[in-house]
Design a protein around this motif. Structure first.
Motif, PDB file in Angstrom:
ATOM      1  N   GLU A 139       0.813  -1.219   0.000  1.00  0.00           N
ATOM      2  CA  GLU A 139       0.000   0.000   0.000  1.00  0.00           C
ATOM      3  C   GLU A 139       0.845   1.268   0.000  1.00  0.00           C
ATOM      4  OE1 GLU A 139      -3.834   1.716   2.469  1.00  0.00           O
ATOM      5  OE2 GLU A 139      -2.960  -0.195   3.022  1.00  0.00           O
ATOM      6  N   LEU A 140       1.923   1.291   0.765  1.00  0.00           N
ATOM      7  CA  LEU A 140       2.757   2.492   0.856  1.00  0.00           C
ATOM      8  C   LEU A 140       3.456   2.810  -0.456  1.00  0.00           C
ATOM      9  CD1 LEU A 140       4.317   1.938   4.382  1.00  0.00           C
ATOM     10  CD2 LEU A 140       2.539   3.585   3.745  1.00  0.00           C
ATOM     11  N   SER A 141       3.984   1.784  -1.135  1.00  0.00           N
ATOM     12  CA  SER A 141       4.698   2.051  -2.391  1.00  0.00           C
ATOM     13  C   SER A 141       3.735   2.527  -3.469  1.00  0.00           C
ATOM     14  CB  SER A 141       5.454   0.808  -2.872  1.00  0.00           C
ATOM     15  OG  SER A 141       4.558  -0.186  -3.300  1.00  0.00           O
ATOM     16  N   ILE A 142       2.513   2.009  -3.462  1.00  0.00           N
ATOM     17  CA  ILE A 142       1.514   2.448  -4.444  1.00  0.00           C
ATOM     18  C   ILE A 142       1.197   3.921  -4.236  1.00  0.00           C
ATOM     19  CG2 ILE A 142      -0.916   2.188  -5.127  1.00  0.00           C
ATOM     20  CD1 ILE A 142       0.834  -0.047  -6.152  1.00  0.00           C
ATOM     21  N   THR A 143       0.938   4.302  -3.002  1.00  0.00           N
ATOM     22  CA  THR A 143       0.586   5.687  -2.703  1.00  0.00           C
ATOM     23  C   THR A 143       1.733   6.627  -3.071  1.00  0.00           C
ATOM     24  OG1 THR A 143      -0.727   4.849  -0.872  1.00  0.00           O
ATOM     25  CG2 THR A 143      -0.306   7.190  -0.900  1.00  0.00           C
ATOM     26  N   THR A 144       2.952   6.248  -2.720  1.00  0.00           N
ATOM     27  CA  THR A 144       4.110   7.087  -3.016  1.00  0.00           C
ATOM     28  C   THR A 144       4.297   7.254  -4.526  1.00  0.00           C
ATOM     29  OG1 THR A 144       5.146   6.206  -1.045  1.00  0.00           O
ATOM     30  CG2 THR A 144       6.555   7.399  -2.530  1.00  0.00           C
ATOM     31  N   THR A 147       1.604   9.498  -6.094  1.00  0.00           N
ATOM     32  CA  THR A 147       1.810  10.915  -5.831  1.00  0.00           C
ATOM     33  C   THR A 147       2.932  11.464  -6.711  1.00  0.00           C
ATOM     34  OG1 THR A 147       1.155  10.515  -3.558  1.00  0.00           O
ATOM     35  CG2 THR A 147       2.229  12.592  -4.004  1.00  0.00           C
ATOM     36  N   GLY A 148       4.059  10.759  -6.781  1.00  0.00           N
ATOM     37  CA  GLY A 148       5.176  11.198  -7.613  1.00  0.00           C
ATOM     38  C   GLY A 148       4.798  11.279  -9.071  1.00  0.00           C
ATOM     39  N   LYS A 149       4.075  10.276  -9.526  1.00  0.00           N
ATOM     40  CA  LYS A 149       3.631  10.238 -10.924  1.00  0.00           C
ATOM     41  C   LYS A 149       2.714  11.429 -11.212  1.00  0.00           C
ATOM     42  CE  LYS A 149       0.778   7.451 -13.977  1.00  0.00           C
ATOM     43  NZ  LYS A 149      -0.014   6.234 -14.078  1.00  0.00           N
ATOM     44  N   ASP A 150       1.731  11.648 -10.325  1.00  0.00           N
ATOM     45  CA  ASP A 150       0.784  12.750 -10.526  1.00  0.00           C
ATOM     46  C   ASP A 150       1.478  14.107 -10.512  1.00  0.00           C
ATOM     47  OD1 ASP A 150      -1.974  11.222  -8.645  1.00  0.00           O
ATOM     48  OD2 ASP A 150      -1.215  10.873 -10.664  1.00  0.00           O
ATOM     49  N   GLN A 175       8.309   2.122 -14.928  1.00  0.00           N
ATOM     50  CA  GLN A 175       8.500   0.680 -15.082  1.00  0.00           C
ATOM     51  C   GLN A 175       9.965   0.303 -14.860  1.00  0.00           C
ATOM     52  OE1 GLN A 175       6.924  -0.280 -18.940  1.00  0.00           O
ATOM     53  NE2 GLN A 175       4.813  -0.312 -18.224  1.00  0.00           N
ATOM     54  N   THR A 176      10.877   1.139 -15.349  1.00  0.00           N
ATOM     55  CA  THR A 176      12.298   0.843 -15.197  1.00  0.00           C
ATOM     56  C   THR A 176      12.853   1.335 -13.869  1.00  0.00           C
ATOM     57  OG1 THR A 176      12.890   2.866 -16.389  1.00  0.00           O
ATOM     58  CG2 THR A 176      12.753   0.831 -17.683  1.00  0.00           C
ATOM     59  N   GLN A 177      12.279   2.442 -13.349  1.00  0.00           N
ATOM     60  CA  GLN A 177      12.744   3.022 -12.078  1.00  0.00           C
ATOM     61  C   GLN A 177      11.538   3.284 -11.163  1.00  0.00           C
ATOM     62  OE1 GLN A 177      14.988   6.605 -12.908  1.00  0.00           O
ATOM     63  NE2 GLN A 177      15.695   5.769 -14.837  1.00  0.00           N
ATOM     64  N   PRO A 178      10.962   2.230 -10.562  1.00  0.00           N
ATOM     65  CA  PRO A 178       9.748   2.416  -9.754  1.00  0.00           C
ATOM     66  C   PRO A 178       9.935   3.307  -8.524  1.00  0.00           C
ATOM     67  CG  PRO A 178      10.521   0.130  -9.652  1.00  0.00           C
ATOM     68  CD  PRO A 178      11.386   0.836 -10.622  1.00  0.00           C
ATOM     69  N   ASP A 179      11.166   3.462  -8.038  1.00  0.00           N
ATOM     70  CA  ASP A 179      11.412   4.270  -6.845  1.00  0.00           C
ATOM     71  C   ASP A 179      11.909   5.678  -7.174  1.00  0.00           C
ATOM     72  OD1 ASP A 179      10.693   2.092  -5.267  1.00  0.00           O
ATOM     73  OD2 ASP A 179      12.742   1.317  -5.245  1.00  0.00           O
ATOM     74  N   ALA A 180      11.778   6.089  -8.435  1.00  0.00           N
ATOM     75  CA  ALA A 180      12.287   7.397  -8.851  1.00  0.00           C
ATOM     76  C   ALA A 180      11.538   8.530  -8.142  1.00  0.00           C
ATOM     77  CB  ALA A 180      12.156   7.553 -10.359  1.00  0.00           C
ATOM     78  N   SER A 181      12.294   9.584  -7.787  1.00  0.00           N
ATOM     79  CA  SER A 181      11.669  10.753  -7.154  1.00  0.00           C
ATOM     80  C   SER A 181      10.982  11.588  -8.240  1.00  0.00           C
ATOM     81  CB  SER A 181      12.736  11.605  -6.455  1.00  0.00           C
ATOM     82  OG  SER A 181      13.583  12.192  -7.419  1.00  0.00           O
ATOM     83  N   VAL A 182      10.179  12.545  -7.809  1.00  0.00           N
ATOM     84  CA  VAL A 182       9.470  13.413  -8.749  1.00  0.00           C
ATOM     85  C   VAL A 182      10.473  14.115  -9.668  1.00  0.00           C
ATOM     86  CG1 VAL A 182       7.930  15.399  -8.975  1.00  0.00           C
ATOM     87  CG2 VAL A 182       7.583  13.768  -7.130  1.00  0.00           C
ATOM     88  N   GLU A 183      11.563  14.622  -9.091  1.00  0.00           N
ATOM     89  CA  GLU A 183      12.580  15.331  -9.870  1.00  0.00           C
ATOM     90  C   GLU A 183      13.210  14.418 -10.923  1.00  0.00           C
ATOM     91  OE1 GLU A 183      12.601  15.268  -6.459  1.00  0.00           O
ATOM     92  OE2 GLU A 183      11.785  17.271  -6.129  1.00  0.00           O
ATOM     93  N   GLN A 184      13.527  13.179 -10.512  1.00  0.00           N
ATOM     94  CA  GLN A 184      14.125  12.220 -11.456  1.00  0.00           C
ATOM     95  C   GLN A 184      13.159  11.903 -12.597  1.00  0.00           C
ATOM     96  OE1 GLN A 184      14.913   9.241  -8.428  1.00  0.00           O
ATOM     97  NE2 GLN A 184      17.120   9.400  -8.796  1.00  0.00           N
TER      98      GLN A 184
END
Length: 193
Positions: A139-144, A147-150, A175-184
């Motif tokens: 649940e936490l990774s989906i929410t994060t 938010t970053g995607k949006d 898909q390639t970087q699921p943990d990427a920050s908004v800036e990345q």
């Protein structure tokens, strides 16, 4: 139940296909997502779901088992019929629906034509636990990620980029970087737009 149909593609429309299977033509309702996945080849295999009512029997086809499972989950919710579920799968990809439900994204579910806020909330309440359990989502990774995607899409929209093109590029990045920050995400998207 008919689990799949494989045969010659006779007719292809955005909402339905006709598949000839050993001389019998099957009329199969499809979503726009499945329509986009169908290759223009003669041979076609679709995973199916047979919906039986008192006055009709309708066959629904899907390009993947995952999409079929999401469809079955959606129609299990009170107030969501087969046409509404098909509209949801035409407006959003199965992954977007899964993530929207798992992340409790009412706005995403409500963005589908014909879905009000109460129905969107009911979909999330009824299916959240099932989606998290069946797909093993955190649940936490989906929410994060949501938010970053949006935020990234919003920033790209402000910069004047085409929304659909931006969504495709951001999806590929995630898909390639699921943990990427908004800036990345934004930096990578700017390189690819």
């Amino acid at each position: 139940m008919i689990t799949h149909i494989e045969g010659k593609l006779v007719e292809k429309n955005p909402t339905d296909v006709v598949i000839d299977c050993n001389g019998v033509g099957y009329f199969i309702n499809i979503s726009l997502h499945t329509f986009a996945q169908i290759p223009d080849q003669e041979n076609l295999k679709l995973y199916t779901y047979l919906h039986v009512r008192e006055d009709a029997q309708s066959l629904y086809g899907f390009s993947s088992k995952s999409e079929r499972e999401i469809f079955k989950l959606l129609i299990s919710v009170s107030g969501i019929g087969t046409n509404t579920a098909r509209t949801m799968l035409s407006s959003l990809s199965p992954d977007q629906i899964k993530e929207g439900i798992a992340g409790g994204d009412v706005a995403l579910i409500q963005s589908v034509k014909g879905i009000g806020i109460k129905t969107a909330q009911r979909v999330i309440i009824d299916l959240k636990d099932k989606v998290l359990k069946v797909y093993g989502l955190d649940e936490l990774s989906i929410t994060t990620n949501n938010t970053g995607k949006d935020e990234a899409l919003s920033a790209l929209d402000v910069l004047g980029f085409n929304k659909k093109q931006s969504e495709k590029v951001v999806e590929k990045i995630l898909q390639t970087q699921p943990d990427a920050s908004v800036e990345q995400i934004i930096k990578e998207a700017l390189k690819n737009l």
